[in-house]
Scaffold this motif. Sequence first.
Motif, PDB file in Angstrom:
ATOM      1  N   UNK A   1      -1.049   0.261  12.360  1.00  0.00           N
ATOM      2  CA  UNK A   1       0.319   0.308  11.835  1.00  0.00           C
ATOM      3  C   UNK A   1       0.252   0.669  10.355  1.00  0.00           C
ATOM      4  N   UNK A   2       0.655   1.905  10.046  1.00  0.00           N
ATOM      5  CA  UNK A   2       0.713   2.363   8.654  1.00  0.00           C
ATOM      6  C   UNK A   2       2.069   1.949   8.103  1.00  0.00           C
ATOM      7  N   UNK A   3       2.133   1.127   7.064  1.00  0.00           N
ATOM      8  CA  UNK A   3       3.439   0.641   6.581  1.00  0.00           C
ATOM      9  C   UNK A   3       4.318   1.773   6.060  1.00  0.00           C
TER      10      UNK A   3
ATOM     11  N   UNK B   1       3.888   3.706   2.571  1.00  0.00           N
ATOM     12  CA  UNK B   1       2.877   4.737   2.279  1.00  0.00           C
ATOM     13  C   UNK B   1       3.557   6.089   2.070  1.00  0.00           C
ATOM     14  N   UNK B   2       3.244   6.738   0.932  1.00  0.00           N
ATOM     15  CA  UNK B   2       3.826   8.052   0.622  1.00  0.00           C
ATOM     16  C   UNK B   2       2.759   9.140   0.586  1.00  0.00           C
ATOM     17  N   UNK B   3       1.491   8.733   0.673  1.00  0.00           N
ATOM     18  CA  UNK B   3       0.414   9.734   0.678  1.00  0.00           C
ATOM     19  C   UNK B   3      -0.680   9.313   1.648  1.00  0.00           C
ATOM     20  N   UNK B   4      -1.098  10.263   2.504  1.00  0.00           N
ATOM     21  CA  UNK B   4      -2.265  10.057   3.362  1.00  0.00           C
ATOM     22  C   UNK B   4      -3.120  11.311   3.325  1.00  0.00           C
ATOM     23  N   UNK B   5      -4.436  11.136   3.233  1.00  0.00           N
ATOM     24  CA  UNK B   5      -5.343  12.270   3.179  1.00  0.00           C
ATOM     25  C   UNK B   5      -5.706  12.780   4.565  1.00  0.00           C
ATOM     26  N   UNK B   6      -6.578  13.763   4.600  1.00  0.00           N
ATOM     27  CA  UNK B   6      -6.996  14.377   5.859  1.00  0.00           C
ATOM     28  C   UNK B   6      -7.805  13.406   6.713  1.00  0.00           C
ATOM     29  N   UNK B   7      -7.610  13.517   8.028  1.00  0.00           N
ATOM     30  CA  UNK B   7      -8.403  12.760   9.009  1.00  0.00           C
ATOM     31  C   UNK B   7      -8.305  11.243   8.807  1.00  0.00           C
TER      32      UNK B   7
ATOM     33  N   UNK C   1      -0.027   4.030  17.438  1.00  0.00           N
ATOM     34  CA  UNK C   1      -0.052   4.346  16.011  1.00  0.00           C
ATOM     35  C   UNK C   1       1.390   4.378  15.529  1.00  0.00           C
ATOM     36  N   UNK C   2       1.700   3.589  14.498  1.00  0.00           N
ATOM     37  CA  UNK C   2       3.039   3.596  13.907  1.00  0.00           C
ATOM     38  C   UNK C   2       2.916   4.108  12.485  1.00  0.00           C
ATOM     39  N   UNK C   3       3.722   5.107  12.138  1.00  0.00           N
ATOM     40  CA  UNK C   3       3.553   5.708  10.820  1.00  0.00           C
ATOM     41  C   UNK C   3       4.862   6.282  10.290  1.00  0.00           C
ATOM     42  N   UNK C   4       4.963   6.418   8.959  1.00  0.00           N
ATOM     43  CA  UNK C   4       6.124   7.044   8.335  1.00  0.00           C
ATOM     44  C   UNK C   4       5.899   8.559   8.238  1.00  0.00           C
ATOM     45  N   UNK C   5       6.927   9.268   7.843  1.00  0.00           N
ATOM     46  CA  UNK C   5       6.766  10.684   7.532  1.00  0.00           C
ATOM     47  C   UNK C   5       6.166  10.777   6.138  1.00  0.00           C
TER      48      UNK C   5
ATOM     49  N   UNK D   1       0.843  -1.205   0.000  1.00  0.00           N
ATOM     50  CA  UNK D   1       0.000   0.000   0.000  1.00  0.00           C
ATOM     51  C   UNK D   1       0.874   1.250   0.000  1.00  0.00           C
ATOM     52  N   UNK D   2       0.606   2.159  -0.937  1.00  0.00           N
ATOM     53  CA  UNK D   2       1.356   3.418  -1.034  1.00  0.00           C
ATOM     54  C   UNK D   2       0.469   4.637  -0.806  1.00  0.00           C
ATOM     55  N   UNK D   3      -0.852   4.444  -0.862  1.00  0.00           N
ATOM     56  CA  UNK D   3      -1.761   5.593  -0.775  1.00  0.00           C
ATOM     57  C   UNK D   3      -2.960   5.262   0.112  1.00  0.00           C
TER      58      UNK D   3
END
Length: 371
Positions: free
Chosen positions: A262-264, A267-273, A283-287, A244-246
């Motif tokens: 856990x957001x892998x 992922x290079x794009x995440x939307x609002x909320x 919560x684990x997430x990338x920049x 998953x990238x988006x």
Amino acid sequence: MKQTKRILAIMLTLALSISMIPTINVSAAKKVKLNKTKATIYVGKTVTLKLKNNKNKIKWSSSNKKVATVTSKGKVKGKKAGKATITAKVGKKKYKCKVTVKKKVVKQTTPQTIPQPIEKTTTKPSEQSTTSKQEETTNNQEQPTTNITEEPTTNSDDYGDSGEDWMVKSTSNKCWIQEYVGTETDIVIPEKICGKTVVGIDNGAFAYCDSLISVIIPNSVTSIGDSAFSHCTNLKRVEIPNSVTKIEGDAFSSCRSLKELIIPNSVVYMGMHTFSFNDMETVKLPYVQNYEFFVQSCTINQVIYYEGTSKINLGDFSFCSIESVIIPESVIEIEMEISDYYKSKINNIVGKQGSYAELWAKQNGYTFIAQ
């Protein structure tokens, strides 16, 4: 004469009384339902579904058009062996019929054998008897079995799921899940449906699915749509693969029972909320380098960033209450681009002693805890 007038007066009174009694509608509203909830047909054959006691417009659909199609009048036709769910939608209500399509029964007739001339020889009666029995046995062995029924084909690895529980949109070799129509509470999304690779979860595919408890997303999926799992109030566990990238906005918002997300790192794009309005442990997430992502009104015990991350933005959290943010030693830049009005409450910054995280925490008035 008086007697006659009295009788007429009584009759007139009775007639007036009857006319004043209100008409009672004895026919109760009849329930809207399909004439069939299950049906079995053969390839090439049809069955017509009807929605009883309905006067409104019906929208018919098939969960697997390769197995069975349906017309605007509810006529279902078998295309190939498998299973499909036919849905009649009236307004917001749906009525479903599970259709099983089987292969045609193939009957083979017994081929006639041409009798061979028997050469007359002089033998003893006992020898003739033995020879006749041997010939009879040989002839019986040569005759094939009659009335052979061909069994329906089964799903192969290339074919994947039969699609009975899914509504999808698709291209020639890919599909996106639009809706889950099954009854399971713990779902493993298939990697293939009817031979097509599942590459995405469409907008609102599982939204407001109160019965959903856990979901495992396959490695074939690259995108999760807007509000895909929003308001799944009993959702407790989600497995998102590295494919998953988006992830679009509100994908996991208002999932009140979700304690870990856990957001892998892929992922290079995440939307609002993306996961707003939740109360979570971890919560684990990338920049994520885009200007849309931020979450709102969350209570989170710990936010963890991946090792190897060089930059993070704590301004992604507004109106949130966070006990600890765990920052790896690899981080050399921390942003907090958000006004004081929207600022989140972060109690502790956790990291390696002597790291940039410790320096930033002290400069900005946060409590630092060394790991």
